[in-house]
Enzyme design. Structure first.
Site, short mmCIF file in Angstrom:
data_model
loop_
_atom_site.label_atom_id
_atom_site.label_comp_id
_atom_site.label_asym_id
_atom_site.label_seq_id
_atom_site.Cartn_x
_atom_site.Cartn_y
_atom_site.Cartn_z
CB ALA A 75 -1.72 16.69 0.44
N GLY A 118 2.76 19.17 2.81
CA GLY A 118 1.84 20.38 2.50
C GLY A 118 1.61 21.03 3.98
CD GLU A 121 4.72 21.96 0.10
OE1 GLU A 121 3.67 21.08 0.14
OE2 GLU A 121 5.46 21.90 -1.06
CD GLU A 141 5.64 16.49 0.27
OE1 GLU A 141 6.87 16.26 0.80
OE2 GLU A 141 5.11 17.46 0.65
N1 CAA Z 1 -3.56 12.10 4.48
C1 CAA Z 1 -4.58 11.54 4.85
N2 CAA Z 1 -4.69 10.86 6.00
C2 CAA Z 1 -3.48 10.97 6.92
C3 CAA Z 1 -2.44 11.64 6.50
C4 CAA Z 1 -2.29 12.09 5.28
N3 CAA Z 1 -1.30 12.94 4.98
N4 CAA Z 1 -1.48 11.64 7.56
C5 CAA Z 1 -2.01 10.74 8.45
N5 CAA Z 1 -3.47 10.32 8.01
C6 CAA Z 1 -4.49 9.39 8.70
C7 CAA Z 1 -3.80 8.09 8.91
O1 CAA Z 1 -4.36 7.20 7.52
C8 CAA Z 1 -4.85 7.44 9.99
O2 CAA Z 1 -5.96 7.47 9.77
P1 CAA Z 1 -6.71 5.99 10.12
O3 CAA Z 1 -6.66 6.22 11.97
O4 CAA Z 1 -8.10 6.34 9.80
O5 CAA Z 1 -6.15 4.71 9.83
C9 CAA Z 1 -4.44 8.76 10.93
O6 CAA Z 1 -4.09 9.81 10.06
C10 CAA Z 1 -3.40 8.29 11.91
O7 CAA Z 1 -2.14 8.22 11.13
P2 CAA Z 1 -1.27 7.02 11.28
O8 CAA Z 1 -1.84 5.69 11.83
O9 CAA Z 1 -0.18 6.84 10.33
O10 CAA Z 1 -0.31 7.57 12.67
P3 CAA Z 1 1.24 7.43 12.97
O11 CAA Z 1 1.53 8.46 14.25
O12 CAA Z 1 1.78 5.95 12.85
O13 CAA Z 1 1.99 8.24 11.82
C11 CAA Z 1 2.72 9.86 10.38
C12 CAA Z 1 1.77 9.59 11.71
C13 CAA Z 1 3.92 9.67 10.33
C14 CAA Z 1 2.34 11.60 10.21
C15 CAA Z 1 1.84 9.19 9.38
O14 CAA Z 1 0.47 9.31 9.58
C16 CAA Z 1 2.45 9.63 7.88
O15 CAA Z 1 3.41 9.20 7.43
N6 CAA Z 1 1.36 10.37 7.23
C17 CAA Z 1 1.80 10.89 5.85
C18 CAA Z 1 2.71 11.85 5.77
C19 CAA Z 1 2.87 12.20 4.23
O16 CAA Z 1 3.24 11.64 3.69
N7 CAA Z 1 2.68 13.55 4.05
C20 CAA Z 1 2.62 14.30 2.77
C21 CAA Z 1 1.47 14.15 1.76
S1 CAA Z 1 1.69 14.61 0.40
C22 CAA Z 1 1.78 16.16 0.35
O17 CAA Z 1 1.65 17.01 1.46
C23 CAA Z 1 1.97 17.16 -0.95
C24 CAA Z 1 1.50 18.41 -1.05
O18 CAA Z 1 1.04 19.10 -0.24
C25 CAA Z 1 1.76 19.22 -2.14
#
Ligand code: CAA
Length: 267
Positions: A75, A118, A121, A141
């Site tokens: 998400a 997500g 999912e 998450e």
């Molecule tokens: N939402 C919004 N932006 C995101 C994102 C997310 N889930 N995942 C990555 N991005 C963005 C980052 O903010 C970054 O943007 P900027 O370049 O503008 O800073 C860009 O994508 C690249 O991300 P990273 O710099 O973090 O890249 P990385 O290679 O170092 O790491 C990653 C990649 C491991 C995927 C890391 O980005 C990460 O941990 N992302 C979040 C993953 C997460 O927690 N997902 C679960 C979300 S909650 C959910 O999904 C619940 C649901 O649906 C019900």
């Protein structure tokens, strides 16, 4: 992506679509700068295209992909910052997820790179997954102070078993493509540059089968588990909403936005 004039090349902001002569509709998530994070607009567009494809006889099978580098990193966390439990309970996203869940035709996921939260999912709403060797699957998450909220705790457990699902959901660690295949999450692993083509080839084979039999086959296979999932999915959704009232969620989301490690207090 195969291209042809089709009623699907509309004004979508977050997805690309193309219908080919093999009756295969390819939907590509298209927010590469945000790792295809599933903002509400994206989810809405996927749901609407699938609703349209449901009643379109030209579509016999769907391929859902995020392109060559990433499927989806979950998400969109930026949309979560100010959300309250009431916002989550009233969120239109639930209806979009339901439309995706109810898509009756076969859908194949072509997964490269991160397939998280997500994103995972969404992948698990597909009927078959083909993954590139670079794919990574997870439900991280917990690092945000929340839990999966679109059926992840239930579908993942059903697909890979309790212990592996607990490991992913509680630790936030990822499974590699090969591990995901061994665990039963993924049907086939290939070189990343072949993922979409392989999915489209399989979709072409499925599209040649009798469409009504294919629909009923999908429904029948899903019946093996869906009844058991319903109660768990409802519980998960309420728990997901509740967690939006915690300080730990505020800390987890802030830490992600500020690119630092969170410190959780259990409040
Ligand atoms: N939402 C919004 N932006 C995101 C994102 C997310 N889930 N995942 C990555 N991005 C963005 C980052 O903010 C970054 O943007 P900027 O370049 O503008 O800073 C860009 O994508 C690249 O991300 P990273 O710099 O973090 O890249 P990385 O290679 O170092 O790491 C990653 C990649 C491991 C995927 C890391 O980005 C990460 O941990 N992302 C979040 C993953 C997460 O927690 N997902 C679960 C979300 S909650 C959910 O999904 C619940 C649901 O649906 C019900």
């Amino acid at each position: 992506m195969a291209s042809s004039p089709s009623p699907y090349n509309d004004d979508n902001e977050d997805i690309l679509t193309s219908l080919n002569e093999d009756h295969v509709l390819t939907i590509q998530l298209n927010r590469p700068k945000a790792y295809n994070a599933l903002r509400t607009q994206l989810l809405k567009e996927v749901a609407e295209v699938l609703i349209k494809a449901t009643s379109d006889d030209l579509v016999r099978c769907v391929v859902l992909t995020g392109g060559p580098k990433v499927f989806a990193a979950g998400a969109d966390i930026t949309e979560m910052v100010d959300k309250t439990p009431v916002d989550v309970l009233n969120d239109p996203r639930a209806a979009y997820w339901m439309s995706i869940r109810n898509f009756p035709k076969p859908m194949i996921g072509a997964i490269n790179g991160f397939c998280l939260g997500g994103g995972n999912e969404l992948a698990m709403h597909c009927d078959i997954l083909i993954a590139g060797r670079n794919a990574q699957f997870g439900q991280p998450e917990i690092n945000l102070g929340i839990i999966p909220g679109a059926g992840g705790t239930q579908r993942l457990t059903q697909m890979i078993g309790k212990s592996k699902a607990m490991k992913l959901v509680l630790s936030g660690q990822f499974l590699s493509a090969i591990e995901a295949e061994q665990a039963g999450l993924v049907g086939e692993v290939c070189e990343p540059e072949l993922t979409i083509q392989k999915a489209q080839n399989l979709a072409k084979i499925i599209a040649l089968k009798p469409p009504i039999a294919a629909r009923l086959a999908k429904e029948a296979v899903l019946k093996a588990s869906d009844g058991l999932l319903a109660e768990g999915i409802q519980f998960e959704r309420k728990a997901f909403a509740l967690l939006f009232a915690t300080q730990d969620k505020a800390e987890g989301v802030s830490a992600f936005m500020e690119k630092r490690k969170p410190t959780f207090q259990g409040r």
